[in-house]
Design a protein around this motif. Sequence first.
Motif, mmCIF file in Angstrom:
data_model
loop_
_atom_site.group_PDB
_atom_site.id
_atom_site.type_symbol
_atom_site.label_atom_id
_atom_site.label_comp_id
_atom_site.label_asym_id
_atom_site.label_seq_id
_atom_site.Cartn_x
_atom_site.Cartn_y
_atom_site.Cartn_z
ATOM 1 N N ARG A 148 0.810 -1.225 0.000
ATOM 2 C CA ARG A 148 0.000 0.000 0.000
ATOM 3 C C ARG A 148 0.842 1.273 0.000
ATOM 4 N NH1 ARG A 148 -5.393 -1.824 0.738
ATOM 5 N NH2 ARG A 148 -5.193 -4.035 0.195
ATOM 6 N N VAL A 149 2.142 1.133 -0.208
ATOM 7 C CA VAL A 149 3.021 2.291 -0.247
ATOM 8 C C VAL A 149 2.531 3.277 -1.309
ATOM 9 C CG1 VAL A 149 4.664 1.289 -1.902
ATOM 10 C CG2 VAL A 149 5.449 2.990 -0.262
ATOM 11 N N GLY A 150 2.598 4.556 -0.985
ATOM 12 C CA GLY A 150 2.153 5.597 -1.904
ATOM 13 C C GLY A 150 0.751 6.100 -1.621
ATOM 14 N N ALA A 151 -0.026 5.306 -0.872
ATOM 15 C CA ALA A 151 -1.411 5.694 -0.541
ATOM 16 C C ALA A 151 -2.174 6.146 -1.788
ATOM 17 C CB ALA A 151 -1.421 6.772 0.538
ATOM 18 N N VAL A 152 -2.137 5.305 -2.823
ATOM 19 C CA VAL A 152 -2.821 5.613 -4.083
ATOM 20 C C VAL A 152 -4.260 5.120 -3.982
ATOM 21 C CG1 VAL A 152 -2.884 5.149 -6.567
ATOM 22 C CG2 VAL A 152 -0.685 5.456 -5.400
ATOM 23 N N ASP A 153 -5.214 6.031 -4.167
ATOM 24 C CA ASP A 153 -6.631 5.677 -4.109
ATOM 25 C C ASP A 153 -7.031 4.925 -5.386
ATOM 26 O OD1 ASP A 153 -9.589 5.897 -4.258
ATOM 27 O OD2 ASP A 153 -9.327 7.183 -2.515
ATOM 28 N N TYR A 154 -7.958 4.023 -5.230
ATOM 29 C CA TYR A 154 -8.506 3.291 -6.384
ATOM 30 C C TYR A 154 -8.905 4.246 -7.505
ATOM 31 C CZ TYR A 154 -8.973 -1.444 -4.379
ATOM 32 O OH TYR A 154 -8.734 -2.692 -3.874
ATOM 33 N N PRO A 177 -17.636 3.478 -2.138
ATOM 34 C CA PRO A 177 -17.282 4.722 -2.833
ATOM 35 C C PRO A 177 -17.170 5.952 -1.946
ATOM 36 C CG PRO A 177 -19.045 3.566 -3.981
ATOM 37 C CD PRO A 177 -18.831 2.858 -2.683
ATOM 38 N N GLU A 178 -17.781 5.911 -0.782
ATOM 39 C CA GLU A 178 -17.801 7.088 0.089
ATOM 40 C C GLU A 178 -16.500 7.309 0.848
ATOM 41 O OE1 GLU A 178 -18.919 3.610 2.636
ATOM 42 O OE2 GLU A 178 -19.367 4.236 0.580
ATOM 43 N N ARG A 179 -15.576 6.334 0.837
ATOM 44 C CA ARG A 179 -14.351 6.527 1.614
ATOM 45 C C ARG A 179 -13.095 6.157 0.822
ATOM 46 N NH1 ARG A 179 -16.444 1.805 5.052
ATOM 47 N NH2 ARG A 179 -15.095 0.076 4.460
ATOM 48 N N PHE A 180 -11.984 6.713 1.278
ATOM 49 C CA PHE A 180 -10.681 6.450 0.658
ATOM 50 C C PHE A 180 -10.355 4.959 0.727
ATOM 51 C CE2 PHE A 180 -6.145 5.678 1.127
ATOM 52 C CZ PHE A 180 -5.619 6.349 0.038
ATOM 53 N N ALA A 181 -9.790 4.437 -0.342
ATOM 54 C CA ALA A 181 -9.336 3.047 -0.360
ATOM 55 C C ALA A 181 -8.010 2.984 -1.097
ATOM 56 C CB ALA A 181 -10.366 2.152 -1.031
ATOM 57 N N SER A 182 -6.994 2.553 -0.392
ATOM 58 C CA SER A 182 -5.657 2.450 -0.968
ATOM 59 C C SER A 182 -5.541 1.181 -1.799
ATOM 60 C CB SER A 182 -4.633 2.441 0.163
ATOM 61 O OG SER A 182 -3.331 2.337 -0.360
ATOM 62 N N ILE A 183 -5.024 1.319 -3.008
ATOM 63 C CA ILE A 183 -4.834 0.170 -3.903
ATOM 64 C C ILE A 183 -3.400 -0.342 -3.766
ATOM 65 C CG2 ILE A 183 -4.158 1.645 -5.858
ATOM 66 C CD1 ILE A 183 -6.131 -1.662 -6.099
ATOM 67 N N CYS A 184 -3.195 -1.606 -4.035
ATOM 68 C CA CYS A 184 -1.841 -2.170 -4.044
ATOM 69 C C CYS A 184 -1.018 -1.456 -5.117
ATOM 70 C CB CYS A 184 -1.884 -3.670 -4.322
ATOM 71 S SG CYS A 184 -2.738 -4.596 -3.033
ATOM 72 N N ASN A 185 0.256 -1.272 -4.846
ATOM 73 C CA ASN A 185 1.112 -0.465 -5.711
ATOM 74 C C ASN A 185 2.429 -1.210 -6.000
ATOM 75 O OD1 ASN A 185 2.391 1.623 -7.045
ATOM 76 N ND2 ASN A 185 2.013 3.151 -5.457
#
Length: 197
Positions: A114-120, A130-138
């Motif tokens: 999850r490094v980078g905290a990149v949202d879907y 959809p209402e909240r932040f979700a970090s995608i694998c990076n």
Amino acid sequence: MLTGCATCHTAASFRGDCARMPASCPTLAKPELTGDVTSYLEPARAELMRVADQAPFDAEHRKRNRVEELLFFVQQRRLTRVGVAFCVSLTKEAQELARRLDAAQVHAELACCRVGAVDYDEIELPRAHPERFASICNPVAQAKLLNEAGVQLIVQLGLCLGHDLILQEEARAPVTTLVVKDRALDHHPVTALRSTP
């Protein structure tokens, strides 16, 4: 099409018993590919094969588990920097592996998925909520960080199918898998192949 291995029940190649091999066996049908040992005679490949051959058993011929094999391999290859690309769900295991590598005087570089905290949303993937932040694998960032750290080997620890492939495409160092992701079978996918459907 290679069908020989899919239909063979003889294990004749294991025994070197050419007479029992089916005609479709690649050993017989494609000897120019299967019998070419040239690359194994190159010094670097020969050394890698020597260490790999010794890794499964210790000096008393007791079986090593995969973690023990990895540590043996790293020490025998005289590696000093090993990267661990891990799934956030296996953080404790990644930290334990780093501790064991450090105990073997090998520096471990850890890179969480999850490094980078990149949202879907940023890569146009739908979120379950959809209402909240979700970090995608990076895995691209994992590979880039480990490349920058100059690791000599990358150990995959529970990366998702597909993400593991991206990491391997981006990595400069060789990649080996210690744990494969299997949410249903507690990371033991061989269980599915041994059970009757």
